[in-house]
Write an enzyme that holds these catalytic residues in place. Structure first.
Site, mmCIF file in Angstrom:
data_model
loop_
_atom_site.group_PDB
_atom_site.id
_atom_site.type_symbol
_atom_site.label_atom_id
_atom_site.label_comp_id
_atom_site.label_asym_id
_atom_site.label_seq_id
_atom_site.Cartn_x
_atom_site.Cartn_y
_atom_site.Cartn_z
ATOM 1 N N GLY A 113 3.748 1.473 -1.347
ATOM 2 C CA GLY A 113 4.556 1.537 -2.559
ATOM 3 C C GLY A 113 6.032 1.682 -2.237
ATOM 4 N N GLU A 140 9.438 -19.210 19.879
ATOM 5 C CA GLU A 140 8.582 -19.942 20.825
ATOM 6 C C GLU A 140 8.007 -21.210 20.199
ATOM 7 O OE1 GLU A 140 7.610 -18.810 24.974
ATOM 8 O OE2 GLU A 140 8.862 -18.016 23.396
ATOM 9 N N ILE A 193 0.824 -1.202 0.000
ATOM 10 C CA ILE A 193 0.000 0.000 0.000
ATOM 11 C C ILE A 193 0.863 1.258 0.000
ATOM 12 C CG2 ILE A 193 -1.598 1.345 1.447
ATOM 13 C CD1 ILE A 193 -2.902 -1.369 2.205
ATOM 14 N N GLU A 210 5.853 -24.688 12.133
ATOM 15 C CA GLU A 210 5.804 -26.094 11.741
ATOM 16 C C GLU A 210 5.605 -26.970 12.983
ATOM 17 O OE1 GLU A 210 6.920 -23.711 8.667
ATOM 18 O OE2 GLU A 210 8.022 -23.812 10.555
#
Length: 386
Positions: free
Chosen positions: A340, A364, A338, A368
């Site tokens: 740019g 933490e 936004i 995965e």
């Protein structure tokens, strides 16, 4: 949004006002120079932020976990590093509250509540990462002491914390490995415990993340959390529930800051004769950002309420951390889109959000790992007839 009582809402409002008045005007200079925010940390102590999760009789101003999450989000909205400066401290406080002996609680909690003592936790090792079963730090019992040898890495606030909750192996022959793990409450200052170096980082500036080394470091036997060996893995897993709620709340703050900046810029910046938010592509970004952030907020507060109830919340905390961190990363990138070219400039804060957001994805317990936790709990909690 947070369903807090009047007193807790006032606490969140106080922190929000402080962030807007004190932190935001100065954060860019401190962050770019990687300067430790000493003044801000002292003000956080005075506001009682280090004692938010510590109840009576050790502190008279504790709050609910949903309120703690809301305060954390406000801190991160100003500068994610400020939320990080109290994250591990809160986990250690919860460990003491849940598992510490009364002597350990009385020794540490009153001074932790004021920030006189700051605490951190040490889990990750150079060769282990999220695989705690590969832990090599050993605490060998000799008489009335534990002799500790090993190393830890990526330990936030290690230089400025006086107390470290050290996860280590007190029985290196235990099978499975986690049954031989314990937590030692170790204090800096004795020979053999060294904070070796600060690790360079993409973001998360201002607060240190360090390597720790233990070379025949001696800790008294009463440093054993709860006084019983072999409980450390289960204790730390419960501690990580509040830790993951805290990290998820940091992600909310980063996402909120990125959305605020994008919303402001899209109303000020004009192209083709109108504010850019009126262009459908930009408006769609804003709509998706706000929707995703609101969903993340609800998931974090759901996990916070679950934890507050005393129930097991590892799946809920994992879901909150997973979704909120991925959401923060996407919102930060969309905020750059936004803005740019200005979004790529260090003169605008959105580039900082983009550098800070990945920490919540890998910290933490990586996302995965979160998916593994969620899947295991989904199966364990489901009742499938054979």
């Amino acid at each position: 949004m947070y369903e807090l009582n009047e007193e807790e809402s006032a606490i969140v409002a106080l922190v929000r006002d402080w962030i807007d008045r004190e932190v935001k005007p100065q954060v860019q200079e401190l962050e770019h120079s990687n300067t430790y925010p000493e003044k801000f940390i002292e003000q956080m102590k005075q506001m009682g932020i280090y004692g938010l999760v510590i109840p009576e009789p050790w502190n008279d101003a504790s709050v609910s976990v949903p309120c703690y999450a809301a305060v954390t989000a406000e801190l991160a909205r100003g500068w994610m590093s400020l939320a990080g400066a109290m994250g591990g401290h809160s986990v250690v406080a919860k460990l003491l509250l849940s598992y510490g002996t009364r002597e350990q609680q009385d020794r540490y909690l009153p001074r932790m509540a004021t920030g006189e003592i700051r605490a951190t936790m040490a889990l990750t090792e150079p060769g282990g990462g999220s695989d705690l079963q590969a832990m090599r730090t050993i605490a060998r019992k000799e008489g009335s002491e534990y002799v500790v040898n090993g190393s830890k890495t990526w330990i936030t606030n290690a230089r400025r914390s006086q107390l470290v909750a050290l996860l280590c192996r007190t029985d290196p022959h235990a099978e499975p490995t986690h049954r031989g793990m314990s937590i030692l409450l170790v204090e800096k200052g004795a020979p053999g415990f060294e904070v070796s170096r600060d690790l360079p980082k993409l973001g998360y500036k201002g607060v240190e993340s360090c390597e720790l080394s233990f070379d025949d470091f001696r800790a008294p036997e009463d440093a054993l959390l709860g006084g019983v060996e072999g409980q450390g893995f289960a204790q730390m897993m419960r501690g990580l529930e509040i830790g993951r709620i805290q990290v998820a709340s940091r992600a909310l703050g980063v996402g909120a800051a990125a959305l605020e900046d994008a919303l402001r810029y899209s109303q000020q910046r004009e192209s083709f004769g109108q504010p850019i938010w009126k262009h459908q592509s930009i408006g769609n970004y804003l709509a998706d950002m706000a929707t995703q952030l609101t969903a993340a907020e609800q998931l974090v507060m759901y996990a916070a309420r679950k934890y507050e109830s005393g129930e097991r919340a590892d799946m809920e905390a994992g879901m909150a951390k997973l979704f909120a961190s991925e959401t923060a990363m996407k919102i930060a990138l969309d905020a750059i889109r936004i803005h740019g070219g200005y979004g790529y400039s260090t003169e605008f804060d959105v580039e900082r959000y983009f550098r800070d957001a990945p920490l919540m994805i890998v910290g933490e317990g990586t996302n995965e790992i979160q998916r593994n936790v969620i899947a295991r709990q989904l199966v364990a909690r489901s009742k499938v007839s054979s």
